[in-house]
Design a protein around this motif. Structure first.
Motif, PDB file in Angstrom:
ATOM      1  N   THR A  45     -24.919  -9.962 -34.101  1.00 50.86           N
ATOM      2  CA  THR A  45     -26.496  -9.580 -34.115  1.00 50.86           C
ATOM      3  C   THR A  45     -26.865  -8.752 -33.298  1.00 50.86           C
ATOM      4  OG1 THR A  45     -26.766 -11.821 -34.791  1.00 50.86           O
ATOM      5  CG2 THR A  45     -28.682 -10.452 -34.042  1.00 50.86           C
ATOM      6  N   GLU A  47     -29.278  -6.845 -31.074  1.00 52.21           N
ATOM      7  CA  GLU A  47     -30.619  -7.251 -30.654  1.00 52.21           C
ATOM      8  C   GLU A  47     -31.823  -6.219 -30.707  1.00 52.21           C
ATOM      9  OE1 GLU A  47     -30.932 -10.520 -30.153  1.00 52.21           O
ATOM     10  OE2 GLU A  47     -28.935 -10.963 -30.376  1.00 52.21           O
ATOM     11  N   THR A  60     -27.985  -4.220 -27.068  1.00 56.69           N
ATOM     12  CA  THR A  60     -27.240  -5.568 -26.756  1.00 56.69           C
ATOM     13  C   THR A  60     -26.759  -6.176 -28.076  1.00 56.69           C
ATOM     14  OG1 THR A  60     -28.472  -5.742 -24.585  1.00 56.69           O
ATOM     15  CG2 THR A  60     -27.318  -7.714 -25.753  1.00 56.69           C
ATOM     16  N   THR A  62     -24.859  -9.619 -29.588  1.00 57.73           N
ATOM     17  CA  THR A  62     -24.466 -11.017 -29.464  1.00 57.73           C
ATOM     18  C   THR A  62     -23.582 -11.431 -30.540  1.00 57.73           C
ATOM     19  OG1 THR A  62     -26.739 -11.403 -28.473  1.00 57.73           O
ATOM     20  CG2 THR A  62     -25.692 -13.512 -29.480  1.00 57.73           C
ATOM     21  N   THR A  64     -21.289 -14.556 -32.328  1.00 58.13           N
ATOM     22  CA  THR A  64     -21.169 -15.975 -32.657  1.00 58.13           C
ATOM     23  C   THR A  64     -19.954 -16.200 -32.984  1.00 58.13           C
ATOM     24  OG1 THR A  64     -23.915 -15.872 -32.971  1.00 58.13           O
ATOM     25  CG2 THR A  64     -22.442 -17.918 -33.707  1.00 58.13           C
ATOM     26  N   THR A  70     -21.704 -18.463 -28.396  1.00 58.68           N
ATOM     27  CA  THR A  70     -21.972 -16.918 -28.216  1.00 58.68           C
ATOM     28  C   THR A  70     -21.651 -16.387 -27.070  1.00 58.68           C
ATOM     29  OG1 THR A  70     -24.222 -17.210 -27.667  1.00 58.68           O
ATOM     30  CG2 THR A  70     -23.887 -17.695 -29.662  1.00 58.68           C
ATOM     31  N   PHE A  71     -21.617 -15.034 -27.149  1.00 58.07           N
ATOM     32  CA  PHE A  71     -21.603 -14.067 -25.893  1.00 58.07           C
ATOM     33  C   PHE A  71     -22.062 -12.887 -26.216  1.00 58.07           C
ATOM     34  CE2 PHE A  71     -17.678 -13.370 -28.348  1.00 58.07           C
ATOM     35  CZ  PHE A  71     -17.551 -12.178 -28.176  1.00 58.07           C
ATOM     36  N   SER A  72     -22.595 -12.199 -25.351  1.00 59.97           N
ATOM     37  CA  SER A  72     -23.185 -10.826 -25.505  1.00 59.97           C
ATOM     38  C   SER A  72     -22.589  -9.673 -24.844  1.00 59.97           C
ATOM     39  CB  SER A  72     -24.685 -10.739 -25.098  1.00 59.97           C
ATOM     40  OG  SER A  72     -25.524 -11.611 -25.781  1.00 59.97           O
TER      41      SER A  72
END
Length: 104
Positions: A45, A47, A60, A62, A64, A70-72
């Motif tokens: 995703t 952002e 940014t 993200t 999943t 999750t991590f960004s």
């Protein structure tokens, strides 16, 4: 495919992606899929894309994982001009031209 994340883009490949309405995103220097632990099984995703899409914007992402964790990380939008932004917002060159013709 709505976006492609890579370590770098050749000029023509970046331009072709924008022309097809696909957002080229570049990892920050020193980062890549391996260093971030990206396996290819994640969903991504971007952002606040609509609010932040400008030439060379830092965005940014993200990720999943299949287990729900999750991590960004940040990327640079390889959108090099306001014309590129317009093409991407319209879905590519062809939709942009068609919209322009319909307005005339």
């Amino acid at each position: 495919v709505r976006a492609v994340i890579a370590e770098s883009f050749e000029r023509i490949h970046r331009s072709n992606l924008v022309g097809m309405g696909v957002l080229p995103l570049q990892f920050l220097p020193g980062e890549n899929a391996q260093s971030l632990g990206i396996t290819g099984e994640e969903t991504f995703t971007i952002e606040d894309l609509d609010a932040h899409l400008t030439p060379k914007a830092t965005l940014t992402v993200t990720a999943t994982r299949p287990d729900g964790s999750t991590f960004s990380f940040q990327v640079v939008a390889r959108v090099d001009s306001n014309v590129d932004v317009r093409y991407l917002r319209n879905g590519g060159i062809l939709p942009t031209v068609l919209r322009r013709l319909m307005q005339a």
